[in-house]
Design a protein around this motif. Structure first.
Motif, short mmCIF file in Angstrom:
data_model
loop_
_atom_site.label_atom_id
_atom_site.label_comp_id
_atom_site.label_asym_id
_atom_site.label_seq_id
_atom_site.Cartn_x
_atom_site.Cartn_y
_atom_site.Cartn_z
N PHE A 1 -4.68 -12.72 -3.54
CA PHE A 1 -3.32 -13.21 -3.38
C PHE A 1 -2.40 -12.04 -3.70
O PHE A 1 -2.55 -11.38 -4.73
CB PHE A 1 -3.05 -14.38 -4.34
CG PHE A 1 -1.63 -14.84 -4.31
CD1 PHE A 1 -1.18 -15.64 -3.28
CD2 PHE A 1 -0.74 -14.48 -5.31
CE1 PHE A 1 0.14 -16.08 -3.24
CE2 PHE A 1 0.57 -14.91 -5.28
CZ PHE A 1 1.01 -15.71 -4.24
N VAL A 2 -1.44 -11.79 -2.82
CA VAL A 2 -0.51 -10.67 -2.99
C VAL A 2 0.91 -11.23 -3.07
O VAL A 2 1.35 -11.93 -2.16
CB VAL A 2 -0.62 -9.68 -1.82
CG1 VAL A 2 0.31 -8.49 -2.04
CG2 VAL A 2 -2.06 -9.21 -1.62
N ALA A 3 1.62 -10.92 -4.15
CA ALA A 3 3.00 -11.35 -4.32
C ALA A 3 3.92 -10.14 -4.31
O ALA A 3 3.47 -9.00 -4.40
CB ALA A 3 3.15 -12.11 -5.63
N GLN B 1 -9.49 -2.36 -8.38
CA GLN B 1 -9.62 -1.18 -9.24
C GLN B 1 -8.39 -0.27 -9.16
O GLN B 1 -8.10 0.46 -10.09
CB GLN B 1 -10.88 -0.40 -8.87
CG GLN B 1 -12.14 -1.08 -9.32
CD GLN B 1 -13.39 -0.36 -8.87
OE1 GLN B 1 -13.32 0.64 -8.16
NE2 GLN B 1 -14.54 -0.86 -9.28
N LYS B 2 -7.69 -0.30 -8.04
CA LYS B 2 -6.50 0.54 -7.90
C LYS B 2 -5.28 -0.20 -8.43
O LYS B 2 -5.08 -1.37 -8.15
CB LYS B 2 -6.26 0.89 -6.43
CG LYS B 2 -5.06 1.81 -6.24
CD LYS B 2 -4.78 2.04 -4.78
CE LYS B 2 -3.67 3.02 -4.53
NZ LYS B 2 -2.38 2.66 -5.05
N ASP B 3 -4.49 0.48 -9.22
CA ASP B 3 -3.24 -0.10 -9.69
C ASP B 3 -2.28 1.05 -9.94
O ASP B 3 -2.67 2.04 -10.55
CB ASP B 3 -3.47 -0.90 -10.97
CG ASP B 3 -2.28 -1.74 -11.35
OD1 ASP B 3 -1.71 -2.38 -10.45
OD2 ASP B 3 -1.92 -1.76 -12.54
N PRO B 4 -1.10 1.04 -9.52
CA PRO B 4 -0.42 -0.03 -8.80
C PRO B 4 -0.59 0.11 -7.28
O PRO B 4 -0.94 1.17 -6.77
CB PRO B 4 1.04 0.18 -9.18
CG PRO B 4 1.14 1.67 -9.35
CD PRO B 4 -0.19 2.11 -9.91
N HIS B 5 -0.30 -0.97 -6.59
CA HIS B 5 -0.23 -0.97 -5.13
C HIS B 5 1.25 -0.98 -4.78
O HIS B 5 1.97 -1.89 -5.18
CB HIS B 5 -0.91 -2.22 -4.55
CG HIS B 5 -2.39 -2.23 -4.75
ND1 HIS B 5 -3.24 -1.57 -3.90
CD2 HIS B 5 -3.16 -2.80 -5.70
CE1 HIS B 5 -4.49 -1.75 -4.31
NE2 HIS B 5 -4.46 -2.50 -5.41
N ILE B 6 1.69 0.04 -4.04
CA ILE B 6 3.11 0.16 -3.70
C ILE B 6 3.27 0.27 -2.20
O ILE B 6 2.64 1.11 -1.56
CB ILE B 6 3.73 1.38 -4.40
CG1 ILE B 6 3.62 1.20 -5.92
CG2 ILE B 6 5.19 1.56 -3.97
CD1 ILE B 6 4.09 2.35 -6.74
N LEU B 7 4.09 -0.63 -1.65
CA LEU B 7 4.44 -0.61 -0.22
C LEU B 7 5.95 -0.55 -0.09
O LEU B 7 6.65 -1.38 -0.68
CB LEU B 7 3.92 -1.87 0.48
CG LEU B 7 2.53 -1.82 1.07
CD1 LEU B 7 2.19 -3.17 1.70
CD2 LEU B 7 2.38 -0.74 2.11
N GLU B 8 6.42 0.42 0.65
CA GLU B 8 7.85 0.60 0.90
C GLU B 8 8.66 0.57 -0.39
O GLU B 8 9.72 -0.06 -0.48
CB GLU B 8 8.37 -0.42 1.91
CG GLU B 8 7.75 -0.24 3.28
CD GLU B 8 8.38 -1.11 4.35
OE1 GLU B 8 9.41 -1.77 4.09
OE2 GLU B 8 7.84 -1.11 5.46
N THR C 1 2.01 -7.35 -6.52
CA THR C 1 1.25 -8.02 -7.57
C THR C 1 0.03 -8.66 -6.93
O THR C 1 0.17 -9.47 -6.02
CB THR C 1 2.12 -9.10 -8.25
OG1 THR C 1 3.31 -8.49 -8.74
CG2 THR C 1 1.38 -9.76 -9.38
N LEU C 2 -1.16 -8.30 -7.41
CA LEU C 2 -2.41 -8.81 -6.83
C LEU C 2 -3.14 -9.70 -7.82
O LEU C 2 -3.12 -9.45 -9.03
CB LEU C 2 -3.34 -7.66 -6.46
CG LEU C 2 -3.15 -7.02 -5.10
CD1 LEU C 2 -1.80 -6.37 -4.98
CD2 LEU C 2 -4.25 -6.04 -4.82
#
Length: 106
Positions: free
Chosen positions: A21-23, A77-84, A89-90
């Motif tokens: 789930f991605v917020a 395992q990867k944090d953080p995930h950044i888009l644009e 939040t996963l």
């Protein structure tokens, strides 16, 4: 006889869901872009990005379905995930089969 057991085992594996789930998805990101981003961690089977009927915009969250549990672990395992410029939040989704849900609600 052995072929039948292989087919049954494959059917059980295909029923298992490996979802994330991605917020906090930015308004400007499409499901295609999400799928492309998460493909770097493994094989993405589906990206579900729900839209609001009234506004026409997506609801800023989505679900990602991967092919294997290893792909899910690669993402987590990867944090953080950044888009644009926005941090996503996963959360790993734990899905139970219908028979398990019925047993727990009794």
């Amino acid at each position: 006889m052995a072929a039948a057991s292989v087919v049954r085992a494959a059917g059980r594996r295909s029923r298992q869901l490996f979802d994330i789930f991605v917020a906090e998805v930015p308004w400007t990101v499409s499901s295609k872009e999400l799928k492309e981003y998460f493909s770097q961690f493994g094989s993405v089977q589906r990206c579900q990005l729900p839209f609001d009927r009234n506004t026409g915009f997506h609801r800023r969250y989505c679900w990602i379905k991967f092919s294997t549990p290893e792909d899910v672990q690669n993402v987590l395992q990867k944090d953080p995930h950044i888009l644009e410029g926005s941090k996503l939040t996963l959360k790993q989704q734990i899905r139970r089969r219908r028979s398990q849900r019925k047993n727990q609600s009794v």
